[in-house]
Motif scaffolding. Structure first.
Motif, PDB file in Angstrom:
ATOM      1  N   GLN A  48     -33.874  14.989  29.154  1.00  0.00           N
ATOM      2  CA  GLN A  48     -34.981  14.980  30.128  1.00  0.00           C
ATOM      3  C   GLN A  48     -36.267  15.619  29.623  1.00  0.00           C
ATOM      4  OE1 GLN A  48     -32.449  16.841  33.126  1.00  0.00           O
ATOM      5  NE2 GLN A  48     -32.824  15.066  34.429  1.00  0.00           N
ATOM      6  N   GLY A  49     -36.347  15.843  28.308  1.00  0.00           N
ATOM      7  CA  GLY A  49     -37.575  16.475  27.834  1.00  0.00           C
ATOM      8  C   GLY A  49     -37.938  16.087  26.428  1.00  0.00           C
ATOM      9  N   ALA A  50     -39.087  16.576  25.989  1.00  0.00           N
ATOM     10  CA  ALA A  50     -39.647  16.314  24.657  1.00  0.00           C
ATOM     11  C   ALA A  50     -39.824  14.807  24.449  1.00  0.00           C
ATOM     12  CB  ALA A  50     -38.792  16.953  23.565  1.00  0.00           C
ATOM     13  N   PHE A  51     -39.748  14.320  23.206  1.00  0.00           N
ATOM     14  CA  PHE A  51     -39.805  12.863  22.995  1.00  0.00           C
ATOM     15  C   PHE A  51     -38.792  12.436  21.953  1.00  0.00           C
ATOM     16  CE2 PHE A  51     -44.143  14.446  21.461  1.00  0.00           C
ATOM     17  CZ  PHE A  51     -43.666  14.864  20.225  1.00  0.00           C
ATOM     18  N   TYR A  52     -37.579  13.007  22.121  1.00  0.00           N
ATOM     19  CA  TYR A  52     -36.504  12.685  21.179  1.00  0.00           C
ATOM     20  C   TYR A  52     -35.240  12.304  21.927  1.00  0.00           C
ATOM     21  CZ  TYR A  52     -39.432  15.841  18.361  1.00  0.00           C
ATOM     22  OH  TYR A  52     -40.479  16.450  17.718  1.00  0.00           O
ATOM     23  N   LEU A  53     -34.478  11.385  21.332  1.00  0.00           N
ATOM     24  CA  LEU A  53     -33.085  11.219  21.731  1.00  0.00           C
ATOM     25  C   LEU A  53     -32.250  11.477  20.483  1.00  0.00           C
ATOM     26  CD1 LEU A  53     -33.067   8.144  24.182  1.00  0.00           C
ATOM     27  CD2 LEU A  53     -32.962  10.591  24.750  1.00  0.00           C
ATOM     28  N   PHE A  54     -30.990  11.862  20.703  1.00  0.00           N
ATOM     29  CA  PHE A  54     -30.160  12.333  19.600  1.00  0.00           C
ATOM     30  C   PHE A  54     -28.803  11.639  19.672  1.00  0.00           C
ATOM     31  CE2 PHE A  54     -28.172  16.006  17.208  1.00  0.00           C
ATOM     32  CZ  PHE A  54     -29.053  16.023  16.146  1.00  0.00           C
ATOM     33  N   PRO A  55     -28.789  10.323  19.324  1.00  0.00           N
ATOM     34  CA  PRO A  55     -27.548   9.573  19.476  1.00  0.00           C
ATOM     35  C   PRO A  55     -26.436  10.024  18.527  1.00  0.00           C
ATOM     36  CG  PRO A  55     -29.252   8.246  18.422  1.00  0.00           C
ATOM     37  CD  PRO A  55     -29.919   9.502  18.890  1.00  0.00           C
ATOM     38  N   ASN A  56     -25.212   9.852  19.014  1.00  0.00           N
ATOM     39  CA  ASN A  56     -24.010  10.166  18.240  1.00  0.00           C
ATOM     40  C   ASN A  56     -23.633   8.921  17.429  1.00  0.00           C
ATOM     41  OD1 ASN A  56     -21.304  10.579  17.464  1.00  0.00           O
ATOM     42  ND2 ASN A  56     -20.986  11.990  19.189  1.00  0.00           N
ATOM     43  N   ILE A  57     -23.560   9.097  16.106  1.00  0.00           N
ATOM     44  CA  ILE A  57     -23.238   7.964  15.228  1.00  0.00           C
ATOM     45  C   ILE A  57     -21.972   8.249  14.409  1.00  0.00           C
ATOM     46  CG2 ILE A  57     -25.566   6.957  15.046  1.00  0.00           C
ATOM     47  CD1 ILE A  57     -25.844   8.645  12.383  1.00  0.00           C
ATOM     48  N   ALA A  58     -21.207   9.231  14.886  1.00  0.00           N
ATOM     49  CA  ALA A  58     -20.035   9.682  14.112  1.00  0.00           C
ATOM     50  C   ALA A  58     -18.981   8.581  13.966  1.00  0.00           C
ATOM     51  CB  ALA A  58     -19.421  10.909  14.771  1.00  0.00           C
ATOM     52  N   SER A  59     -18.950   7.643  14.933  1.00  0.00           N
ATOM     53  CA  SER A  59     -17.876   6.630  14.912  1.00  0.00           C
ATOM     54  C   SER A  59     -17.961   5.727  13.673  1.00  0.00           C
ATOM     55  CB  SER A  59     -17.932   5.774  16.176  1.00  0.00           C
ATOM     56  OG  SER A  59     -18.995   4.863  16.064  1.00  0.00           O
ATOM     57  N   PHE A  60     -19.114   5.707  13.008  1.00  0.00           N
ATOM     58  CA  PHE A  60     -19.228   4.823  11.832  1.00  0.00           C
ATOM     59  C   PHE A  60     -18.561   5.416  10.590  1.00  0.00           C
ATOM     60  CE2 PHE A  60     -22.748   3.645  14.635  1.00  0.00           C
ATOM     61  CZ  PHE A  60     -22.416   2.313  14.833  1.00  0.00           C
ATOM     62  N   GLY A  61     -18.221   6.698  10.703  1.00  0.00           N
ATOM     63  CA  GLY A  61     -17.442   7.321   9.625  1.00  0.00           C
ATOM     64  C   GLY A  61     -18.201   7.517   8.331  1.00  0.00           C
ATOM     65  N   ILE A  62     -19.537   7.441   8.381  1.00  0.00           N
ATOM     66  CA  ILE A  62     -20.279   7.782   7.154  1.00  0.00           C
ATOM     67  C   ILE A  62     -21.182   8.991   7.423  1.00  0.00           C
ATOM     68  CG2 ILE A  62     -20.287   5.623   5.815  1.00  0.00           C
ATOM     69  CD1 ILE A  62     -22.953   4.927   7.010  1.00  0.00           C
ATOM     70  N   ASP A  63     -21.408   9.718   6.383  1.00  0.00           N
ATOM     71  CA  ASP A  63     -22.256  10.895   6.451  1.00  0.00           C
ATOM     72  C   ASP A  63     -23.613  10.522   7.068  1.00  0.00           C
ATOM     73  OD1 ASP A  63     -22.870  13.650   5.240  1.00  0.00           O
ATOM     74  OD2 ASP A  63     -24.509  12.363   4.520  1.00  0.00           O
ATOM     75  N   ASP A  64     -24.131  11.354   7.960  1.00  0.00           N
ATOM     76  CA  ASP A  64     -25.361  10.966   8.673  1.00  0.00           C
ATOM     77  C   ASP A  64     -26.592  10.866   7.750  1.00  0.00           C
ATOM     78  OD1 ASP A  64     -25.868  13.671   8.351  1.00  0.00           O
ATOM     79  OD2 ASP A  64     -25.627  14.171  10.465  1.00  0.00           O
ATOM     80  N   LEU A  65     -26.592  11.671   6.667  1.00  0.00           N
ATOM     81  CA  LEU A  65     -27.708  11.564   5.719  1.00  0.00           C
ATOM     82  C   LEU A  65     -27.678  10.198   5.037  1.00  0.00           C
ATOM     83  CD1 LEU A  65     -30.074  12.638   4.041  1.00  0.00           C
ATOM     84  CD2 LEU A  65     -28.439  13.776   2.549  1.00  0.00           C
ATOM     85  N   LYS A  66     -26.479   9.820   4.598  1.00  0.00           N
ATOM     86  CA  LYS A  66     -26.299   8.506   3.954  1.00  0.00           C
ATOM     87  C   LYS A  66     -26.709   7.400   4.943  1.00  0.00           C
ATOM     88  CE  LYS A  66     -25.076   6.917   0.176  1.00  0.00           C
ATOM     89  NZ  LYS A  66     -26.146   7.474  -0.579  1.00  0.00           N
ATOM     90  N   PHE A  67     -26.253   7.548   6.197  1.00  0.00           N
ATOM     91  CA  PHE A  67     -26.559   6.574   7.243  1.00  0.00           C
ATOM     92  C   PHE A  67     -28.084   6.389   7.341  1.00  0.00           C
ATOM     93  CE2 PHE A  67     -27.504   5.256  11.563  1.00  0.00           C
ATOM     94  CZ  PHE A  67     -26.450   4.451  11.964  1.00  0.00           C
ATOM     95  N   CYS A  68     -28.823   7.504   7.433  1.00  0.00           N
ATOM     96  CA  CYS A  68     -30.277   7.401   7.607  1.00  0.00           C
ATOM     97  C   CYS A  68     -30.958   6.901   6.334  1.00  0.00           C
ATOM     98  CB  CYS A  68     -30.850   8.746   8.060  1.00  0.00           C
ATOM     99  SG  CYS A  68     -30.373   9.122   9.760  1.00  0.00           S
ATOM    100  N   GLU A  69     -30.424   7.281   5.172  1.00  0.00           N
ATOM    101  CA  GLU A  69     -31.010   6.787   3.912  1.00  0.00           C
ATOM    102  C   GLU A  69     -30.855   5.269   3.815  1.00  0.00           C
ATOM    103  OE1 GLU A  69     -30.512  10.694   0.991  1.00  0.00           O
ATOM    104  OE2 GLU A  69     -29.040   9.085   0.871  1.00  0.00           O
ATOM    105  N   ARG A  70     -29.657   4.797   4.166  1.00  0.00           N
ATOM    106  CA  ARG A  70     -29.419   3.341   4.102  1.00  0.00           C
ATOM    107  C   ARG A  70     -30.237   2.601   5.163  1.00  0.00           C
ATOM    108  NH1 ARG A  70     -23.295   1.593   3.900  1.00  0.00           N
ATOM    109  NH2 ARG A  70     -24.387  -0.389   4.159  1.00  0.00           N
ATOM    110  N   LEU A  71     -30.349   3.203   6.345  1.00  0.00           N
ATOM    111  CA  LEU A  71     -31.135   2.587   7.424  1.00  0.00           C
ATOM    112  C   LEU A  71     -32.583   2.373   6.969  1.00  0.00           C
ATOM    113  CD1 LEU A  71     -31.178   1.702  10.440  1.00  0.00           C
ATOM    114  CD2 LEU A  71     -31.729   4.080  11.018  1.00  0.00           C
TER     115      LEU A  71
END
Ligand code: GLU
Length: 394
Positions: free
Chosen positions: A326-349
């Motif tokens: 309900q605040g700021a201008f961010y959402l913080f979705p959970n992407i753990a189900s893909f089973g890859i490291d989140d840094l790798k996920f964002c780099e590939r994205l």
């Protein structure tokens, strides 16, 4: 060539800001002609309201180009004190206000003014990337407590109690939160404040997103609960997020007079005053209230629309789940189900689908990513579509 002495431990051990790094990478790709959807920056896509810019231009023309008093120009300190007294019912004198070169520097000054080597600073995670590094630069020790989406990214009093040791000195609170957008209710914040008072901790309350609230939610500061809370709370805020003034570098600190004095003295040795004509521009945010409110309302309508769109779109992507904060201008979705490291996920994205977002582990929360919706509706829609394609390919 001679072998030079090593750089300092500060320089060698500091991690550069990942939010700024990802944003810089996205901006350089865009400058090189790439079609990148930039969700990395915590930066409004609006321009600074015209009346604030005009006031700064007038100040330049009027020769407000010299040193100002270190803690800020008197009318701006008066206006800020009045805002806290009248708007938040936190009795504040101008002597309790310091204007600094940016919210980030306000945080650093607060940590430097309250913490020494050996002190522990409690930082609820997910946290804004710079808090732990600033604590380390002050020689103190960051202690992270993770609150995941299971509790709406909010710390409970029991979690806080469990992290407190005889060395605990400072508790950092940030509501609305960067990176999750979570907002503590009055009761939740009061309960955490009670624990901090009981254990004699200082509280740094980073309220930089205080005006970016949705669903009719009202901002609350720990300083508003009692005299005991007020005497230990340092409120950090600034002009960047509310008034789309990120590049102006203007932050504020509101603290009990002794702490404000210490903060001002630190600032006098480190930067002197925040840019003089920028402060005269910022003053117009308070003196021309109707124009300011109109500009803020326009931004809030857009942010709220994007927040709802993004939340719905993210939850439609198989494997992604996202809390509606309900605040700021961010959402913080959970992407753990893909089973890859989140840094790798964002780099590939970014590499494969040209979407820039910051990995959750930068904020102390593995398995998440931060999406800033301070960007146009069109870019948001395009970026989410690309994200959905990427997720489908995993
Ligand atoms: N605070 C903003 C963010 O989180 C700006 C970048 C920074 O200073 O971290 O994106």
């Amino acid at each position: 060539m001679s072998t030079l002495p090593s750089l300092s431990t500060w320089a060698l051990n500091i991690a550069p800001s990942p939010t700024l790094a990802v944003d810089a990478k996205a901006k350089s790709l865009i400058a090189a002609g790439e079609d990148v959807c930039g969700f990395a920056a915590g930066e409004p896509d609006f321009d600074t309201p015209a009346h604030i810019k005009d006031a700064a231009i007038k100040a330049l023309r009027d020769g407000k180009t010299k040193y100002a008093p270190t803690p800020g120009i008197p009318p701006l300190r008066d206006a800020i004190a009045q805002k806290y007294t009248e708007f938040y019912q936190i009795p504040t004198q101008a002597a309790q206000v310091v204007v600094s070169p940016g919210g980030k520097f306000s945080c650093y000054l607060t940590i430097l003014a309250t913490c020494s080597a050996g002190d522990e600073v409690i930082i609820p995670a997910p946290f804004w990337v710079s808090y732990p590094e600033m604590v380390k630069l002050a020689g103190a020790t960051p202690v992270q407590i993770l609150a995941t989406d299971a509790t709406g990214f909010k710390l409970t009093p029991a979690m806080l109690e469990a992290a407190i040791t005889p060395r605990s000195k400072l508790l950092i609170l940030n509501s609305p939160s960067n990176p999750t957008g979570a907002v503590y209710t009055l009761a939740e914040l009061e309960a955490l404040t009670t624990v901090a008072v009981k254990h004699n901790l200082y509280i740094m309350s980073d309220e930089i997103y205080e005006h970016l609230l949705y669903d009719g939610v009202k901002h609350v500061s720990p300083a508003s609960f009692s005299a005991e809370a007020r005497e230990r709370t340092i409120i950090v805020s600034g002009f960047a997020k509310t008034f789309a003034m990120t590049g102006w570098r203007l932050g504020t600190i509101v603290a009990p007079a002794t702490i404000a004095k210490a903060v001002g003295e630190l600032q006098s040795q480190m930067t002197s005053n925040a840019t003089t004509f920028a402060q005269w521009g910022a003053l117009a945010a308070y003196t021309e209230k109707e124009k300011t409110q109109a500009a803020l309302d326009e931004m809030l309508v857009a942010f709220d629309r994007r927040r709802k769109f993004l939340h719905t779109a993210l939850n439609k992507i198989p494997g992604v789940s996202c809390v509606l904060s309900q605040g700021a201008f961010y959402l913080f979705p959970n992407i753990a189900s893909f089973g890859i490291d989140d840094l790798k996920f964002c780099e590939r994205l970014l590499a494969e689908h040209k979407v820039a977002a910051v990995h959750g582990s930068a904020f102390g929360a593995q398995g998440f990513m931060r999406i800033s919706y301070a960007t146009s509706d069109a870019i948001l829609a395009k970026g989410v579509e690309r994200l959905a394609k990427f997720c489908a390919s995993l």
